[in-house]
Enzyme design. Sequence first.
Site, PDB file in Angstrom:
ATOM      1  N   ARG A   1       4.225  -6.858  -6.656  1.00 46.53           N
ATOM      2  CA  ARG A   1       5.620  -7.259  -6.821  1.00 46.53           C
ATOM      3  C   ARG A   1       6.409  -6.127  -7.452  1.00 46.53           C
ATOM      4  NH1 ARG A   1       8.078 -11.417 -11.118  1.00 46.53           N
ATOM      5  NH2 ARG A   1       7.797  -9.509 -12.316  1.00 46.53           N
TER       6      ARG A   1
ATOM      7  N   GLU B   1      -7.302   5.395 -10.548  1.00 52.33           N
ATOM      8  CA  GLU B   1      -5.869   5.339 -10.257  1.00 52.33           C
ATOM      9  C   GLU B   1      -5.208   6.596 -10.799  1.00 52.33           C
ATOM     10  OE1 GLU B   1      -3.088   1.799 -10.927  1.00 52.33           O
ATOM     11  OE2 GLU B   1      -2.369   3.240 -12.428  1.00 52.33           O
TER      12      GLU B   1
ATOM     13  N   HIS C   1       0.214   2.680  -3.298  1.00 48.32           N
ATOM     14  CA  HIS C   1       0.867   1.499  -3.868  1.00 48.32           C
ATOM     15  C   HIS C   1       2.234   1.286  -3.204  1.00 48.32           C
ATOM     16  CE1 HIS C   1      -1.442   1.331  -7.937  1.00 48.32           C
ATOM     17  NE2 HIS C   1      -2.200   1.884  -6.995  1.00 48.32           N
TER      18      HIS C   1
END
Length: 283
Positions: free
Chosen positions: A106, A16, A76
């Site tokens: 979320r 990431e 993302h």
Amino acid sequence: MINDLLNKTKTTLSFEVFPPKTEDEFQDVFSRLDALAALKPDFISCTYGAGGSKSGKTVEIASYIQHTLHIDAIAHITCVGFRKSDLEKNCKMLEKEGIHHVLALRGDRPKLMTDEQFKNREFFYAADMIHYLKEHTSLRIAGACYPEKHFEAESMESDLVHLKEKVEAGACFLISQLFFRNDVFYRFQERASALGINVPICAGIMPITSAKQIGTSVSLSGSSVPKELSDIIANYGEKPEEMRKAGIDYAVRQIRGLQEHGVDGIHIYTMNRPKMVEEIIHS
């Protein structure tokens, strides 16, 4: 496609990265990506600023990963960052750039978001966004999971029920939040499988190379800190180089154990630090 790789017997390796906070630092991220690409990951995911403030940069970075480095990229996206109209525009941009994967989250509430904006957001949960993406785009969708439950969840059982909703909505693989005890991850895998969650799950690893890092990591993830890691911080927290080496060693031992256990994938939270990741991979 990433889920095809994850369904093979080999444990995948992925990283990431995140867009820099300032424009001055932006070009530097590409040289860092070049260094990470040399470690031959199966895919790289890219975050963006709270509320989508850097979503355009995320697309640019993901496109570089996909087309210049020839590594599968995941962009993302968050519920708090997009209304439906914005999400459609962003997804069209991703598809135009040949980016096939997104990680639907979320997301944390941006500091500048008003109570009214937060209350009236169009996607309340990641499962809502995943369902919408499945219906309106051709993107492959990943979801997030919490081996020690989301910090807002009432119980592990309720968290797993919500996770199953994400999978049923269309998430074809999962990436876990960081954790520091492998037995916690194995227990989570067993409980997820018992509930019928059978998609591949990548284990998220955050190397702890400084004492101050642990407070931030735990507050964001809700992860517990085992005694062994606490002792490392107590012994080396005031000795930066020794702390760095001990933290890398701890991450290496975690990864070796996960590989031996045959997990689907290892996902390293790189913090845009290729030298640290290189040391881990070479070990």
